[in-house]
Enzyme design. Sequence first.
Site, PDB file in Angstrom:
ATOM      1  N   ALA A  63     -16.962  70.974 -41.164  1.00  4.56           N
ATOM      2  CA  ALA A  63     -17.010  72.403 -41.471  1.00  4.56           C
ATOM      3  C   ALA A  63     -15.663  73.065 -41.246  1.00  4.56           C
ATOM      4  O   ALA A  63     -15.180  73.835 -42.090  1.00  4.56           O
ATOM      5  CB  ALA A  63     -18.085  73.094 -40.624  1.00  4.56           C
ATOM      6  N   ARG A  73     -18.447  59.011 -42.064  1.00  2.00           N
ATOM      7  CA  ARG A  73     -17.981  60.312 -41.573  1.00  2.00           C
ATOM      8  C   ARG A  73     -16.482  60.299 -41.291  1.00  2.00           C
ATOM      9  O   ARG A  73     -15.800  61.297 -41.530  1.00  2.00           O
ATOM     10  CB  ARG A  73     -18.749  60.712 -40.312  1.00  2.00           C
ATOM     11  CG  ARG A  73     -20.168  61.162 -40.601  1.00  2.00           C
ATOM     12  CD  ARG A  73     -20.936  61.438 -39.325  1.00  2.00           C
ATOM     13  NE  ARG A  73     -22.273  61.907 -39.639  1.00  2.00           N
ATOM     14  CZ  ARG A  73     -22.629  63.180 -39.714  1.00  2.00           C
ATOM     15  NH1 ARG A  73     -21.734  64.120 -39.484  1.00  2.00           N
ATOM     16  NH2 ARG A  73     -23.871  63.523 -40.010  1.00  2.00           N
ATOM     17  N   TYR A  83     -28.714  53.360 -45.982  1.00  2.90           N
ATOM     18  CA  TYR A  83     -27.867  53.375 -47.178  1.00  2.90           C
ATOM     19  C   TYR A  83     -26.535  52.717 -46.842  1.00  2.90           C
ATOM     20  O   TYR A  83     -26.117  52.699 -45.681  1.00  2.90           O
ATOM     21  CB  TYR A  83     -27.672  54.782 -47.745  1.00  2.90           C
ATOM     22  CG  TYR A  83     -27.125  55.808 -46.791  1.00  2.90           C
ATOM     23  CD1 TYR A  83     -25.754  55.966 -46.586  1.00  2.90           C
ATOM     24  CD2 TYR A  83     -27.979  56.658 -46.096  1.00  2.90           C
ATOM     25  CE1 TYR A  83     -25.255  56.930 -45.732  1.00  2.90           C
ATOM     26  CE2 TYR A  83     -27.497  57.624 -45.233  1.00  2.90           C
ATOM     27  CZ  TYR A  83     -26.132  57.752 -45.054  1.00  2.90           C
ATOM     28  OH  TYR A  83     -25.645  58.705 -44.204  1.00  2.90           O
ATOM     29  N   ASP A 138     -23.210  74.550 -38.803  1.00  2.00           N
ATOM     30  CA  ASP A 138     -24.191  74.467 -37.733  1.00  2.00           C
ATOM     31  C   ASP A 138     -24.062  75.588 -36.717  1.00  2.00           C
ATOM     32  O   ASP A 138     -25.032  75.899 -36.022  1.00  2.00           O
ATOM     33  CB  ASP A 138     -24.076  73.121 -37.013  1.00  2.00           C
ATOM     34  CG  ASP A 138     -24.728  71.980 -37.781  1.00  2.00           C
ATOM     35  OD1 ASP A 138     -25.463  72.263 -38.750  1.00  2.00           O
ATOM     36  OD2 ASP A 138     -24.507  70.818 -37.409  1.00  2.00           O
TER      37      ASP A 138
END
Length: 399
Positions: free
Chosen positions: A37, A126, A219, A296
């Site tokens: 973010a 990530r 995945y 968040d």
Amino acid sequence: MSGARRSIATTDQTLALLGSGGANRGRPVDVVGGGIAGLATALAFARSGAEVTVHEQAPELTEVGAGIQVTPNGARVLDGLGLAEVASRRAIRADAVEPRDALTGRPVTRFDLRKLSGPPYRFFHRYDLIDMLAEGCRAAGVTIRTGQRIEPLGEWPVERADGALLIGADGLHSVLRPLLNKPAQPFFTGQVAWRATVAVESPPVARIWMAPGRHVVTYPLQGGRLNIVAVREQADWAAEGWHHLDDPANLQAAFADTAPELRTILGAVTSVNLWGLFRHPVAQRWHNDDTAIIGDAAHPTLPFLAQGANLALEDAYVLARCCDTFGDLPTALARYQALRRDRVARAIAAANANAVNYHLAGMKRRVAHLGLKGLGVLAPRAFLGRMDWLYGHDVTAIG
């Protein structure tokens, strides 16, 4: 940004695409938090001419956890920030999502993600997404300061210039959210989650292994790894965060009655993190006259729709665009919240619904699986159409 400049029509204003000649030009912007973010926000503001500094409390930019799904709505933001080419190199393009019966191992149905409009649905590690955003920030002139811990309700450690903007992109435990809102107590959902990766080759498919009271999502990631998130309902709870190591045997025991293929995957886990899942209310106030919160910090969501990071990417673009369009910061920040609040509330509600639907038992489970199977056979495009409000949304070209 590549492509022709277009205007973005809203109900009562016209917002320009991010450029370098609007109200952000030369604006000092401090971003608290160097995660997805924060870095996306920093890059969006830098692309529109702001002078941006990121303050990250960790000694270096890292990302715990493993995989993340960037859906087309989030991918449009990456494209709008000039990261389309690097994103295609640092992620796996998803072919399908495949709900499965975890007890038998049989697919319930399959939905072809390649038929979605817009940029591809992708699986990222990530770290790769963080690194990609950080590289973009540095190339755009963003200053990234690590080891910068901001104390709750403490004095801002950097002198702020007139017209400066302060942005809290510091996650669930934001130090800036309490400056704007009364303290809110999250509550335990009755579910815990394990996260791990294993060295297992897999097709580019997100599989949702559904069992009564439990589910697993798997995945692939680049480098021959398989990402695993497993969720179980239980009365006691684990503290929030991903830093709590657990014994892999606990994960394996929780799914001991499932299909051999899933047990084999979970049996390969040698290191696993555990955390409790908590519901947090959406913040009532996302801003004051010169401070805003995103991601968040403003609207935490449970991990059942793969939208936490995608909504944060959307926030970043919309916030930067509003501030670039309106010279008056209070007006810009109010517009940002007005544009975002209803959408994130809808996404959070959908994630909460999945938390129930994945864990059905008995007759409800059989009926739901039959419905999914029929939808996949008779009207596969109907599922994708039902998700168009989410995946088809484009914050870089609304109107």
